[in-house]
Scaffold this motif. Sequence first.
Motif, PDB file in Angstrom:
ATOM      1  N   ALA A   1      -8.533   2.946  -3.749  1.00  0.00           N
ATOM      2  CA  ALA A   1      -9.589   3.961  -3.866  1.00  0.00           C
ATOM      3  C   ALA A   1      -9.952   4.520  -2.491  1.00  0.00           C
ATOM      4  CB  ALA A   1     -10.819   3.366  -4.547  1.00  0.00           C
ATOM      5  N   LYS A   2     -10.051   3.656  -1.500  1.00  0.00           N
ATOM      6  CA  LYS A   2     -10.337   4.124  -0.133  1.00  0.00           C
ATOM      7  C   LYS A   2      -9.224   5.036   0.369  1.00  0.00           C
ATOM      8  CE  LYS A   2     -11.707   1.633   3.289  1.00  0.00           C
ATOM      9  NZ  LYS A   2     -11.949   0.589   4.274  1.00  0.00           N
ATOM     10  N   GLU A   3      -8.012   4.638   0.108  1.00  0.00           N
ATOM     11  CA  GLU A   3      -6.844   5.387   0.578  1.00  0.00           C
ATOM     12  C   GLU A   3      -6.739   6.752  -0.100  1.00  0.00           C
ATOM     13  OE1 GLU A   3      -3.599   5.676   3.115  1.00  0.00           O
ATOM     14  OE2 GLU A   3      -4.937   3.953   2.993  1.00  0.00           O
TER      15      GLU A   3
ATOM     16  N   GLY B   1      -9.232   8.239  -1.970  1.00  0.00           N
ATOM     17  CA  GLY B   1     -10.503   8.944  -2.093  1.00  0.00           C
ATOM     18  C   GLY B   1     -10.938   9.179  -3.524  1.00  0.00           C
TER      19      GLY B   1
ATOM     20  N   TYR C   1     -10.116  -1.494  -4.590  1.00  0.00           N
ATOM     21  CA  TYR C   1     -10.925  -1.090  -3.432  1.00  0.00           C
ATOM     22  C   TYR C   1     -10.059  -0.400  -2.374  1.00  0.00           C
ATOM     23  CZ  TYR C   1     -13.598  -1.700   0.897  1.00  0.00           C
ATOM     24  OH  TYR C   1     -14.223  -1.497   2.103  1.00  0.00           O
ATOM     25  N   PHE C   2      -8.952  -1.020  -2.010  1.00  0.00           N
ATOM     26  CA  PHE C   2      -8.079  -0.449  -0.980  1.00  0.00           C
ATOM     27  C   PHE C   2      -7.427   0.863  -1.427  1.00  0.00           C
ATOM     28  CE2 PHE C   2      -7.849  -4.825   0.902  1.00  0.00           C
ATOM     29  CZ  PHE C   2      -8.475  -4.477   2.085  1.00  0.00           C
TER      30      PHE C   2
ATOM     31  N   TYR D   1     -13.514   3.955  -8.409  1.00  0.00           N
ATOM     32  CA  TYR D   1     -12.956   2.835  -9.158  1.00  0.00           C
ATOM     33  C   TYR D   1     -14.058   2.114  -9.919  1.00  0.00           C
ATOM     34  CZ  TYR D   1     -14.358  -0.354  -5.300  1.00  0.00           C
ATOM     35  OH  TYR D   1     -15.049  -1.053  -4.347  1.00  0.00           O
TER      36      TYR D   1
ATOM     37  N   LYS E   1       0.800  -1.221   0.000  1.00  0.00           N
ATOM     38  CA  LYS E   1       0.000   0.000   0.000  1.00  0.00           C
ATOM     39  C   LYS E   1       0.836   1.275   0.000  1.00  0.00           C
ATOM     40  CE  LYS E   1      -2.276   1.433   3.679  1.00  0.00           C
ATOM     41  NZ  LYS E   1      -3.285   1.571   4.726  1.00  0.00           N
TER      42      LYS E   1
ATOM     43  N   LYS F   1     -18.568  -6.122  -0.266  1.00  0.00           N
ATOM     44  CA  LYS F   1     -18.198  -4.737   0.049  1.00  0.00           C
ATOM     45  C   LYS F   1     -17.422  -4.115  -1.120  1.00  0.00           C
ATOM     46  CE  LYS F   1     -16.531  -4.209   4.254  1.00  0.00           C
ATOM     47  NZ  LYS F   1     -15.607  -3.962   5.387  1.00  0.00           N
TER      48      LYS F   1
END
Length: 167
Positions: free
Chosen positions: A137-139, A141, A134-135, A144, A108, A164
Amino acid sequence: MKILNISSIIPLEGLKRENDIVLKIQQYLSSSHNYKFVNAKSLPFTPFIFTLINEKWKNYKSYLKEGNTEVMGFPIFLYSWIMLPSSNLWLNYILLPLNIIHFQVSIKKKMKIIFGDIDLILAQNNIPDAVVAYFIAKELGCPYILNIRGSFNPIILKLPFLSKVYR
C-alpha cells in the motif's frame, strides 16, 4: 475495481486444507459487482534440506519455484516468508526484521510489477498478510483493509512496527 487479496489461508493442493471462504466470497463479488481479484499467498521459506525431510516441505518448495498458481479460477502469486511452524505472535514478531529485509530485496519488486494497478488491498491475517499489505500500500499509494480472523491480541497495538501497520 481491482483488489489484491493477501491471504495465507488460500488452500493449495497437497498442503494442509485451508478455508476457501475467501475465494467463495471473491467469486460472488466478481460475478455480482464485477470486481477483479488477484491474490498473494505466503508459504514458508524452504531450504532444500527440508524437502528431504517431509512431503509438505517438498510441496512448499515446488509451489515457490513455480511462483504462481490458480485456485478456483483466481490467479495466486506465491511468495516466501521466513517462519517457523507456529502461529505464535512473538516468534513471528522476532523474525519480522529478517522478513522485512527479505521482502524489500526479493519480493517487493515482483509484487509491484504484477499488482501495479491495484485499487484496494485486503489482508487476511496479522503476519505476514497485514505486514505485506502495509508495504505494498505504501509503495502503490492505495488503501488497505485488515480483515483479521479470530480473537485480537491488543498487545499488537503496543508493538512498535505492528502498531504502525494498524494505524
